[in-house]
Design a protein around this motif. Structure first.
Motif, PDB file in Angstrom:
ATOM      1  N   ALA A 298       0.782  -1.269  -0.026  1.00  0.00           N
ATOM      2  CA  ALA A 298       0.061  -0.071   0.092  1.00  0.00           C
ATOM      3  C   ALA A 298       0.763   1.389  -0.125  1.00  0.00           C
ATOM      4  O   ALA A 298       0.415   2.443  -0.635  1.00  0.00           O
ATOM      5  CB  ALA A 298      -0.957  -0.094   1.139  1.00  0.00           C
ATOM      6  N   ALA A 299       1.962   1.207   0.732  1.00  0.00           N
ATOM      7  CA  ALA A 299       2.921   2.361   0.511  1.00  0.00           C
ATOM      8  C   ALA A 299       3.820   2.542  -0.697  1.00  0.00           C
ATOM      9  O   ALA A 299       4.372   3.561  -0.590  1.00  0.00           O
ATOM     10  CB  ALA A 299       3.863   2.170   2.046  1.00  0.00           C
ATOM     11  N   ARG A 301       4.517   3.316  -4.408  1.00  0.00           N
ATOM     12  CA  ARG A 301       4.493   4.327  -5.353  1.00  0.00           C
ATOM     13  C   ARG A 301       4.700   4.132  -6.657  1.00  0.00           C
ATOM     14  O   ARG A 301       5.949   3.846  -7.122  1.00  0.00           O
ATOM     15  CB  ARG A 301       5.114   5.835  -4.939  1.00  0.00           C
ATOM     16  CG  ARG A 301       4.632   6.344  -3.491  1.00  0.00           C
ATOM     17  CD  ARG A 301       2.981   6.778  -3.528  1.00  0.00           C
ATOM     18  NE  ARG A 301       2.834   7.490  -2.487  1.00  0.00           N
ATOM     19  CZ  ARG A 301       1.945   6.562  -1.498  1.00  0.00           C
ATOM     20  NH1 ARG A 301       1.725   5.120  -1.784  1.00  0.00           N
ATOM     21  NH2 ARG A 301       1.491   6.985  -0.386  1.00  0.00           N
ATOM     22  N   SER A 303       0.944   2.670  -5.765  1.00  0.00           N
ATOM     23  CA  SER A 303       0.311   1.508  -4.659  1.00  0.00           C
ATOM     24  C   SER A 303       0.149   0.313  -5.201  1.00  0.00           C
ATOM     25  O   SER A 303      -0.332   0.400  -6.680  1.00  0.00           O
ATOM     26  CB  SER A 303      -0.890   2.068  -3.776  1.00  0.00           C
ATOM     27  OG  SER A 303      -1.976   2.222  -4.707  1.00  0.00           O
ATOM     28  N   GLY A 345      -4.958  -0.406  -6.700  1.00  0.00           N
ATOM     29  CA  GLY A 345      -3.801   0.647  -6.523  1.00  0.00           C
ATOM     30  C   GLY A 345      -3.449   1.029  -7.855  1.00  0.00           C
ATOM     31  O   GLY A 345      -4.142   0.525  -8.967  1.00  0.00           O
TER      32      GLY A 345
END
Length: 352
Positions: A298-299, A301, A303, A345
Motif C-alpha cells: 500500500a505504501a 508508489r 500503490s 492500487g
C-alpha cells in the motif's frame, strides 16, 4: 448481583468458587458441570450455556493444572514457527497471532508459540509440547502439498488445523482464503483493462497455496481464450530480490508482457526495481497485481493493487476450529474458505 455478593450468598467467604458450588447453585451433578465446562459432546447446548453463564456470574475459575490431569488437556493451542521459512518474519505473523490468542482467550484457552530452525526441529518441538502437556493440538500455517507436519501429527493422533490445504485432505480441518479465485479474478481485471500478454510470478511450488494460485491464473486465461505461454510463467519468488529477478527475465522477452500477476506481495515489490532498469513506469508501461494486501504494498508508489487477506480473522477462525476439533467434532464440519477482497492500487493501469 455482583461476584462478591454471590460469594457471600453461597456462604463461601473469600474462598475460591468450586464445581461443588456450581452444582448446588444449579441443581446439577458435579459430573455434568465438569463435562459441560470441558465441552463434551454428550452435554446439550442449553445445559452447556447455562453452566458457562453461571460460572462466569459466580466467578468460577478452574485450576488449570488439576484440570489438565483430570481431562488430559492443557487447554492450550500450539503453534510452531519455522524461522528459516520466509514466513518466519512475515508481516502477517503479528496480526495472525493476535487473532489466534484472542480467540483462544475467549474460550479460556492459551496460545503456546515456539520457534524452530528447521523442518525436522519443528516436528520434534511439536512432539515435545504434546509430551509436556503444553499443547492439545496445533495450527499449521503455510501448508505444503505433502506436509510432514500433517503426517507426524496423524501418527501421534494429535488434533490439528491447517491454515491452507494439502494434497490429501483425509482427516484434515482447515481455514483458507480463496487464493486461486483471486488469481483468476486478477486475470479478468487485467483483460478488462486491455492486457493480453499477462505473466505470472509464483511462490515456492512446494506450498499448496502456490498450486491453487497457479491453477487459478491458468483458469483465468482459459476463461478468456488466452493461451498459456510457459515463457510467461516463473516460480520460486517469495522475497523482493527474487521478484525482481523474475520480472527481469520476463521483461527480457522480445514480445514482453504488459502485466504481471504475483502470488505474494513481498516478491511483487521487486518489479519496481526491474521496471526502473528498463525505463518502464509501473501502472503505465507495466501493470502489477498481487496477493496479500500488505502495508508495504500500500505504501509503494504507485500503490500495489492486491488481494488483501485478513490475517487476524484467519487466526481467530483457526483457534476456534482447533478447539472444536480437540473437543471431538468431525473434521468434515471444520473446513472453511473465504473470498479475498480486491484492494485497488495505481499499479494496475490500461494496457500500453
Amino acid at each position: 448481583m455482583t461476584r462478591q455478593e454471590n460469594t457471600k450468598r453461597m456462604g463461601t467467604g473469600a474462598r475460591r468458587v468450586t464445581i461443588s458450588d456450581l452444582s448446588r447453585e444449579l441443581g446439577i451433578t458435579k459430573g455434568t458441570i465438569s463435562r459441560a465446562l470441558n465441552g463434551y459432546s454428550d452435554i446439550s447446548e442449553s445445559t452447556r450455556l447455562r453452566v458457562e453463564r453461571a460460572a462466569e456470574r459466580l466467578g468460577y475459575r478452574p485450576l488449570t493444572q488439576a484440570q489438565a490431569i483430570r481431562t488430559g488437556r492443557s487447554q492450550s493451542i500450539g503453534l510452531v514457527i519455522e524461522a528459516g521459512n520466509h514466513d518466519g518474519h512475515h508481516p502477517f505473523l503479528a496480526e495472525f497471532l493476535a487473532g489466534a490468542s484472542g480467540a483462544a482467550a475467549e474460550e479460556g484457552w492459551t496460545l503456546t508459540v515456539s520457534n524452530a530452525d528447521t523442518q525436522d526441529t519443528v516436528l520434534k518441538r511439536m512432539q515435545q509440547l504434546v509430551e509436556d502437556r503444553k499443547a492439545d493440538g496445533f495450527i499449521l500455517p503455510r501448508t505444503w502439498s505433502d506436509d510432514p507436519r500433517v503426517a507426524h501429527l496423524r501418527a501421534l493422533d494429535v488434533p490439528f488445523v491447517l491454515f491452507g490445504r494439502v494434497a490429501d485432505p483425509e482427516g484434515c480441518a482447515w481455514f483458507d482464503f480463496k487464493g486461486g479465485a483471486a488469481m483468476r479474478d486478477a486475470v479478468h481485471r487485467l483483460f478488462a483493462a486491455g492486457h493480453r500478454r499477462i505473466g505470472y510470478v509464483g511462490s515456492s511450488p512446494g506450498y499448496h497455496y502456490e498450486k491453487l494460485r497457479l491453477a487459478g491464473f491458468l483458469r483465468g486465461l482459459s476463461d478468456l481464450g488466452l493461451e498459456a505461454d510457459p515463457d510467461l510463467i516463473r516460480e520460486n519468488a517469495v522475497i523482493r530480490s527474487q521478484g525482481a529477478d523474475a520480472a527481469r527475465a520476463l521483461l527480457a522477452h522480445a514480445n514482453r508482457p504488459t502485466a504481471l500477476i504475483y502470488a505474494v506481495d513481498a516478491a511483487a515489490l521487486g518489479a519496481w526495481e526491474a521496471a526502473h532498469e528498463e525505463g518502464l513506469t509501473i501502472g503505465r508501461d507495466l501493470s502489477i497485481v498481487s496477493y496479500d494486501g500488505t502495508k508495504d504494498g500500500a505504501a509503494a508508489r504507485p500503490s500495489l493493487a492486491s488481494y488483501a487477506v485478513d490475517n487476524r480473522f484467519a487466526g481467530e477462525r483457526l483457534a476456534h476450529l482447533l478447539i472444536r476439533r480437540v473437543r471431538g467434532e468431525r473434521v468434515e464440519t471444520l473446513r472453511e474458505e473465504q473470498d479475498v477482497p480486491f484492494r485497488a492500487g495505481g499499479s494496475l493501469g490500461p494496457a500500453p
